[in-house]
Structures are given as C-alpha cells and as structure tokens.
Design an enzyme around this catalytic site. Structure first.
Site, PDB file in Angstrom:
ATOM      1  CD  GLU A   9      -3.193   0.861   2.009  1.00 57.74           C
ATOM      2  OE1 GLU A   9      -3.812   1.831   2.449  1.00 57.74           O
ATOM      3  OE2 GLU A   9      -3.541  -0.322   2.226  1.00 57.74           O
ATOM      4  CG  ASP A 105      -2.744  -0.784   5.373  1.00 61.18           C
ATOM      5  OD1 ASP A 105      -1.573  -1.189   5.314  1.00 61.18           O
ATOM      6  OD2 ASP A 105      -3.048   0.402   5.607  1.00 61.18           O
ATOM      7  CE1 TYR A 310      -2.236  -0.958   8.915  1.00 60.91           C
ATOM      8  CE2 TYR A 310      -4.162  -1.490  10.255  1.00 60.91           C
ATOM      9  CZ  TYR A 310      -3.601  -0.928   9.119  1.00 60.91           C
ATOM     10  OH  TYR A 310      -4.409  -0.321   8.195  1.00 60.91           O
TER      11      TYR A 310
END
Length: 728
Positions: A9, A105, A310
């Site tokens: 991403e 993601d 994350y």
C-alpha cells in the site's frame, strides 16, 4: 522463470517486503528479485470519477441536474499519482508475472486500494493475499508462508465497493443540493453530519443546564475525617439546606460511635491494551495531541521504526498465536526506563490470559503492542517517545500481576446520623509498578476521598472536634475535546434514543461512527470546513455548523444511518446481501434526500460577513476561526481564496504565560496576548536570543511553517477524492 508481483500500500512497506524477499534490483517504482517483484501504491491510486466525467453539464453545479445517479460508477486514475499506477500496470502485465500477491493493509479499505488498481489495469491473473498485522521481518516471513487465496476476500471487496459507491452517491448529491439551494459552501455525509449533531447536542445540554446548590457535612476526629450519609438514600449530599442545617444543630457537640469497620480484599487488573481510538484519547488527555497527530506519530513508529504493530486497529486484544512471540517483544522494548519492568516479567513465566488474549475479539488486526524490533530510544523525537511510552507501559502492565489492596470502610454514628470514611491499604503494587505506582486506572472523581485511616474498632467512641456544613454546585457536562469526541463517535448509543434495538446493537458491534482509520480525518474535516472551532482544548459548533444541521435531512443527522449501512455492508461481506441491491436502495434514498432539500423553506445566512473584499473576485469575505487561528475566506465556492489573519502559537506571554496570538504579515507581524501584552516578532526573537533560549526558532519558525500546511481533510477514500475539488 515466472515471478510473483507483490503489491504493497505504501513505499515504506514495499521496501520492507522487498528486503525480506531479496528483491534488490531497483526499478522505477518497484524492486525486483529472482522470485518476486515488489511494487507499491501511494494510498488510493484509483478512485470513483467526478460527476463531470459522466457529462459536461455536471461541470456547473445546478440544482435542476440533481440527483446524479449513473447506472455504473466509473473508475479513474488519480492524476497526481498516475505515474505510479502506470508502473504497477506495466509490471502486472509482464509476461513473466503469473501471480499477484495483494499486500496492502489487511482490512476493507486496504482490499479496495489493491482491487481497484487491478480492475483499472484490466489484469486477470491469480490473486493471493498477505494478511499481517506488523511489518517486522518475522511477521513478513510467516505471512508469506501462510498466504491466503484471493477469492476468500472477494466478498470483503464487494462490501468495500458498496461502501465507496453509496458514500459517493449520497455525499455528492446531498453536498451539491445544499450548496446550490443555499448558495453557500455546505457539505454533509453519513459520518461527519451525525458527528456534528453530537457536538451540537452536547452544547445544548450545557446551555440548558441549570446549576443547583447541594449541601453536606464533614465531621473531624483526630486523624480521621468523616462524611455524612443520608440514612435512607445513602447519598452524601442533599439539595435541602434546611435539612442539613437542622441535622447540624441536632448533633453539634456530640461524640461519634463506630458502628462497623468493614475490610475487603480487592484487586484490579491493568487497563486493556491499546487500540487506536484509546491511544488517541490518552495522547490527547495527557499530551494534548490531536487525533490526527497521534495517528501520524503511530504511523512513523510502525512504518519507519518498525517498533510498534499496525496502528489502525479497533481491537484491544491479541490472538493466541502472538503469545509465543511475547518474550522477544519484551526483550526488544526492555531498554532504558523499561528495563527493570521488562526484566521482572522475563524472570517469571510469560503466559497469555483472557484479559488480553482472545481470538474472538480480534477481527483484522490485534491490539497495538511492541514488535520484536529492538528500539533505540535516542533516535525518536520527543512526541514519538511519548506515544511509544504509552504503548510500552500498557503492554508491560498487562503482563504484570494485579494490583492488590485491602479496602477499609468505616461507619460511625453521631447522634442519629450516619457518617462514613474509607481508606486503602496496599498489599501488592502489581502492574502499578510499571507506572511508578501512579493511579493509572483511577479517575479521581469519587465523592469520598480515600485517606490513611487510624486503627479503629467497632464500638470505639470518636471524639469529634468539629462538624461543618459543606456546599457545592452541580456542574454541566464538559464540552467535547478531541479525546472525548472520539469516545462519543466510537460509542454513539446515547445519541440514538429513538433508534431500533438492532441498529443500536449494530453500531456497538461495528465500532460506532467512522472507523479507527477515518475518525481523525472526520474531525479535521469539520474543522477545515469551519463547522466546528476550538476554544482552548474545547470543541464548539460554529454558527455555520448550527445552520447546516437545520438544513440537512433528519436521517443524515443520526448515527442510525451509519448503523443501518454497516449492517448491510456486513451482510455483503458475508454473502448474505448482494451489493447491487444495497446500491439500488441507496439511490432511491438519495432521490428522497435531494427532493427534501429542494423543497425546503429554510434559509442560510452568513453572520460572519466582513467588509473586506476578495482580491480575486471582489466578493465580501467571511471571517472564520480555524483550528490554527482566524482567517478570511471568500464566500464564493468557485473562488475559494483565503488569507490568514491570526495564528495560534506555542509562544508564551512573558507576563501571564498564556499562549500568544501572531497577527499581521511580513515585518509587521506582532504577538498579542489576551492580557494586553503586545510584542513585535523581531523583538520577540531578540528577547529569546538574549534569554539564551534554544527553542525560539522552534517556537516561531517551525510553527509558522506548520501554518502553511493545508488540512488533509478526509482519509484517502473515494468520497474524499470526489469532494477534493471543493474549496472551503
């Protein structure tokens, strides 16, 4: 030899993947190895087309052209990142590429980023999915060993497309209808408008609040303070002054008698691990960081330093497969001020328990915790260090034993009235050692304060030295700040009194208004469109915001709409509802919304119009209060000219130490304080220089550079891209 194309991403994640996969040959926008080619997006590279892409007549905003409801929504490449899209497209079409691995993601929006690129590139090759929560070397290696079939995520993709399309359909049409109808720069959406309504409701509660005086009593005995308690209601305060005065006269000069001494063993566990919203709340409460600022810091700690997992997670638990890695994570973060606490955990048996390990409470990503990457604290900035500190301490705290204490509750009688006192005797500090024994989990809002109690027994007589009447005022609810507004967005049930029980349940299950990834941007959008403003740390609705709520259809003001959508999006992701059915339903809803706006008799009035004319178009300008200061903004949507008038700064007044406001331009810039102090910028710099301050440049120059940065608005979603040409 056939190769696999890996699509990340962001460039930073792409480089990490390439390093682990031994892709060392540099290309223009990609890295190549023997087996893999790694390339990356820059967030969304493809989005839904603007209305003018369907017809030239939509270039002009006309209410008679609404609603705009194309039969099929088109995808377009975002111009400013078009070069990277072409790079990805070329790599995908290479003859030696026989498989695509989506490594964006792991979530609904990440799936959309990749799938739209693949769809726009018109590639039909087998797809696999990398689904990981951190980008450490070990996590990447494990993830590539456990790649998922891309078909398993097809329903998630359909759900993401449905969300993007209905946001576009409702948002574009409602915004154009409002703007055209009232000739003002107005916008609305299913998340931002209910959020604005929540702020308005809180403000109304504050304005309508009527403060009342309450009364109580305190009795003093040597080394002990006793608080009166109503025998019937158990309340420690009364709104009847005569009642308290009468009791006070009746028990004056009387001794006390200990009726009961109750001791209870208690223990409390560490607060749960952080999800993004909880971390944003604490960073705002403790350090004053905005939600967007905290997310940006977290992104750095995740992507660049790789020392935290994350950030965009809504879970406060980890999964059982993470438990075997806890030891390595403790070792990695157990440096500097965390060394003592980390070593203590490592000396014992590291086990996961249900207070922080629960596979059923983790959807896309687990809670934010340290990675196995060793940290160099000296390389972190002050803000990065502070946010990292919050996460590490919370992580270590859950691995500590509970805080244990004995709570003592004393009941005494003076005359016929009951008086109480309570205290705490610590048995074992447990997890509070991590926080330096500070009361991390206690709010300090209890009515009866704890005290160090003397040794007393049932039947003892207490010599009372004084009995006094106490008074206080009931307080209205506090205005929202960014931290408490995030809480309200996450759990807006209070603002859904008339909604169906199923919708209330859904809004709870789906995490409220917006997502952990978008809430910060929603708040920023409300600031940048001047619908809300800051006074100190408090958030208040502007006149423009109040008027907008009068003009917007009722449905768009309630969190119930989002709950209904999320219910249906969830059904799409499970295969229980077809995407086309939902989109068709939303098109019909959009027609109703547009008709309601068209037929409204309401009016909109600028009450912040100045006599300053816009240098671009000549129309009178509006004075607005942005997040960073006051500015003049042209009222014309087509023009969009804006000019700063004042800037909020971190520089402090030498007299009262309040923050100074910077006014003017160029050499004439001057600092002004509410206390009356005025000081030219040049004089301020000279004073700081004479004081030997090392931060004067940081206080002034760095801050002034920050003022030039435009608010980012919405997260990089289809609706944000579609509305990006609006100037507010």
């Amino acid at each position: 030899m056939n190769k696999k194309l890996v699509l990340a991403e962001k460039p930073s994640v792409g480089r990490d993947l390439a390093r682990v996969l031994n892709c060392n040959k540099k290309g223009n926008g990609y890295l190549e190895g023997q087996e893999y080619i790694v390339t990356w997006a820059l967030g969304h590279l493809v989005t839904l087309a603007d209305p003018e892409n369907y017809s030239d007549r939509y270039k002009s905003w006309k209410i008679e052209d609404l609603p705009i409801l194309p039969s099929d929504l088109k995808l377009v490449v975002i111009k400013k990142t078009g070069k990277q899209f072409q790079t990805i497209k070329e790599q995908m079409h290479r003859k030696d590429v026989n498989e695509i691995i989506i490594a964006t993601d792991a979530g609904r929006e990440g799936e959309l980023v990749a799938r739209w690129i693949i769809e726009k590139a018109k590639v039909q090759k087998p797809i696999q999915r990398l689904w990981i929560s951190s980008v450490t070397d070990n996590a990447i290696k494990d993830g590539f060993k456990k790649l998922k079939n891309g078909k398993d995520y097809e329903k998630l993709y359909q759900s993401a497309v449905a969300r993007a399309e209905v946001d576009w359909i409702v948002g574009i049409n409602a915004t154009r209808a409002l703007t055209c109808k009232y000739n003002a720069q107005l916008s609305c959406g299913r998340v931002q408008t209910p959020t604005l309504a929540i702020i308005a409701q809180r403000e109304a509660e504050i304005q309508n609040f009527k403060s009342r005086t309450f009364y109580g009593m305190e009795a003093m005995s040597p080394h002990l303070k006793l608080t009166w308690q109503d025998r019937k209601t158990k309340d420690i305060r009364s709104f009847e002054k005569e009642k308290i005065t009468s009791i006070l006269n009746a028990i004056k000069n009387k001794d006390g008698y200990v009726m009961d001494v109750e001791k209870k063993y208690k223990k409390s566990y560490a607060p749960k691990l952080y999800d993004l919203t909880e971390l944003q709340r604490d960073a705002n409460r403790i350090f004053g960081y905005s939600a967007k600022e905290t997310l940006g810091i977290m992104q750095q700690l995740y992507e660049n330093y790789k020392i935290l997992t994350y950030p965009r997670t809504d879970s406060r638990y980890i999964t059982s497969d993470i438990v075997p890695t806890l030891k390595d994570r403790i070792k990695a973060c157990g440096v500097g001020p965390y060394k003592l606490a980390a070593n203590k955990v490592l000396q014992g048996s590291i086990k996961g328990n249900s207070s922080f390990v629960d596979d059923g409470k983790v959807s896309d990503h687990h809670a934010i915790i340290p990675t196995e990457q060793f940290v160099q604290l000296s390389s972190l900035s002050d803000k990065e260090r502070k946010v990292y500190d919050l996460v590490v301490k919370r992580f270590l705290a859950v691995l500590y034993p509970p805080f244990e204490y004995e709570e003592t509750f004393i009941r005494a009688k003076i005359g016929e009235e009951v008086f109480i006192a309570k205290g705490k005797n610590v048995i074992h500090q447990g997890w509070k050692e991590v926080y330096g024994n500070m009361d991390e989990d206690e709010s300090g809002n209890e009515d009866i304060s704890e005290q160090l109690l003397p040794r007393v027994n049932k039947g003892d007589v207490l010599k009372i030295s004084s009995i006094t009447q106490t008074t206080g005022q009931t307080k209205p609810p506090a205005p929202f700040n960014e931290g408490t507004l995030l809480s309200a967005m996450e759990n807006p049930v209070k603002y859904m009194k008339d909604a169906h029980k199923d919708l209330i349940k859904t809004i709870g299950e789906t995490g409220g208004l917006g997502t952990v990834a978008t809430r910060a941007d929603i708040i920023e959008k409300l600031f940048s469109t001047f619908l809300i403003e800051k006074r100190g740390n408090d958030i208040w609705i502007t006149s423009k915001g109040k008027q907008l709520l009068e003009l917007v259809p009722e449905d768009l003001k309630s969190p119930a709409l989002t709950a209904d959508w999320e219910q249906k999006l969830g059904a799409i992701s499970k295969g229980d509802l077809h995407r086309d059915h939902f989109v068709k339903e939303m098109k019909a809803y959009t027609k109703t919304v547009v008709d309601e706006i068209k037929n409204s008799d309401e009016t909109f009035k600028h009450d912040n119009l100045t006599r300053n004319k816009c240098p671009e178009c000549g129309k009178y300008m509006l004075e607005v209060k942005g997040k960073r200061g006051k500015m003049l903004v042209c009222q014309s949507r087509e023009c969009g000219y804006r000019k700063g008038v004042t800037q909020n700064t971190n520089a402090r007044c030498p007299n009262c130490h309040k923050k100074l406001e910077l006014r003017g331009e160029g050499e004439g810039q001057i600092f002004v304080c509410s206390c009356g102090h005025r000081e030219k910028l040049a004089t301020f710099k000279e004073r700081k220089k004479q004081e030997g301050s090392k931060v004067s440049k940081k206080e002034v120059v760095k801050y002034m550079n920050q003022q030039k940065k435009e608010n980012d608005g919405f997260a990089n979603t289809a609706l944000a891209d579609a509305l990006s040409k609006l100037k507010f």
